[in-house]
Design an enzyme around this catalytic site. Structure first.
Site, PDB file in Angstrom:
ATOM      1  CB  CYS A   1      -0.906   0.039   1.220  1.00  0.00           C
ATOM      2  SG  CYS A   1      -1.620  -1.510   1.696  1.00  0.00           S
TER       3      CYS A   1
ATOM      4  CG  ASP B   1       0.044   1.498   4.300  1.00  0.00           C
ATOM      5  OD1 ASP B   1      -0.336   2.341   3.480  1.00  0.00           O
ATOM      6  OD2 ASP B   1      -0.693   0.653   4.822  1.00  0.00           O
TER       7      ASP B   1
ATOM      8  CB  CYS C   1      -5.423   1.746   4.357  1.00  0.00           C
ATOM      9  SG  CYS C   1      -4.854   0.284   5.218  1.00  0.00           S
TER      10      CYS C   1
ATOM     11  CB  CYS D   1      -3.050  -3.332   8.143  1.00  0.00           C
ATOM     12  SG  CYS D   1      -3.451  -2.739   6.497  1.00  0.00           S
TER      13      CYS D   1
END
Lengths: 215, 131
Positions: free
Chosen positions: B37, B39, B63, B106
């Site tokens: 992502c 991230d 996210c 995540c």
């Protein structure tokens, strides 16, 4: 009959298999049998061979597009409307394989990851692996913080422009690393490119959000 | 994909957002990222002389699930020993937040972040002891 075989004689694509229809020899990369003209299913070839372009990071996007649309035109469903169900199915499978090749090769990030995979290196741009590269992460964190702290559209624009410039510079560096066969460096830069894409996306989104009320 | 109420709660009201001074001797910093992502997650712990985590802060660009996972971990680790904190499993985080399968990574990131923070703190202590 076959456009690929004339433009790019790549060994992998030149390998032969028997045509499903007439059993005559047909190249793995061929869309159609050169003996009977029957459409073929997608052969086991790499994306570059499938689209008939040289395997390099420096893809000529116009050539890539020309090849892709040229092949897709020949596979248009209208051309197969009166054909057998098998031929319709094979032409669709070919179209799907060409699509995948095109989508992979036209995006520099996916192209870099694909070239690395072809050389035995997996860069997990879609997977769940955790990056453990402090310098890269520090840079990503700082850039995202700067974007979060930017208050005016002009500041955000500046960051967006910087991100776009970094994306281009990173692509040049990937090209150099792949050219020098420095796979460690190329893999590292490919992960960095993923982060730069994300930064550029976020900057654009933020800019759109900031300027919307003025419309 | 619908986020669970717990994810939305942590996303809208993240706990313990912020930064400790990275150079402080009682602070451990974990910086991790997931390329999937794009991230990036920073998780920091402040540790007492007895080896108990007194406070924790995070900063995550990612996210909703990544933010919720790191927010939850900062809540969980307070009052825990370093051993206990390092033993937190991503499956516990994912279960608590009811993360869908595509967002499991995540929670993996949050687990990696707390482990990295504990490792960073220990490294600091060891080099301090060596001096």
């Amino acid at each position: 009959m076959n456009m690929v075989s004339e433009t790019n004689p790549v060994a992998a694509g030149a390998a032969l298999h028997p045509c499903w229809s007439c059993k005559g020899p047909v190249a793995n990369r061929a869309l159609f049998c050169s003996v009977c003209g029957a459409v073929q299913g997608p052969g086991a070839v790499d994306h570059f061979t499938r689209l008939g372009i040289a395997e390099t990071f420096e893809v000529d996007l116009r050539e890539l597009e020309r090849q892709y649309f040229g092949f897709q035109r020949r596979l248009h469903p209208d051309r197969f409307a009166s054909r057998t169900p098998r031929e319709r199915a094979l032409s669709q499978q070919q179209a799907v394989a060409l699509n995948e090749a095109y989508e992979t090769l036209r995006d520099p990030l996916k192209r870099a990851a694909y070239l690395l995979r072809r050389r035995g290196r997996t860069v997990d741009i879609d997977g769940a692996a955790t990056v453990n590269d402090p310098a890269l992460l520090m840079e990503a964190m700082e850039m995202r913080e700067a974007l979060a702290d930017a208050e005016s559209p002009a500041d955000v624009s500046k960051i967006a422009a910087k991100a776009d410039a970094e994306v281009l510079a990173c692509q040049c560096a990937i090209s150099g690393a792949l050219g020098a066969d420095d796979l460690d460096r190329a893999a590292n830069l490919t992960t960095r490119l993923k982060y730069l894409y994300k930064l550029a996306d976020e900057a654009r989104a933020r800019k759109a959000k900031m300027t919307r009320p003025m419309l | 994909m619908a986020y669970s109420d717990k994810v939305i709660d942590h996303y809208e009201n993240p706990r313990n957002v912020g930064t400790f001074e990275k150079g402080d001797q009682d602070v451990g910093t974990g910086l991790v990222g997931a390329p999937a992502c794009g991230d990036v997650m920073k998780l920091q712990i402040k540790v007492s002389a007895e080896g108990v985590i007194e406070d924790a802060k995070f900063k995550t660009f990612g996210c909703g699930s990544a933010i919720a996972s790191s927010s939850l971990v900062t809540e969980w680790v307070k009052g825990k020993t370093l051993e206990e904190a390092a033993a937190i499993k991503n499956t516990e985080i994912a279960q608590h937040l009811a993360l869908p399968p595509v967002k499991i990574h995540c929670s993996v990131l949050a687990e990696d972040a707390i482990k990295a923070a504990v490792a960073d703190y220990r490294k600091k202590k060891n080099s301090e002891a060596a001096e």
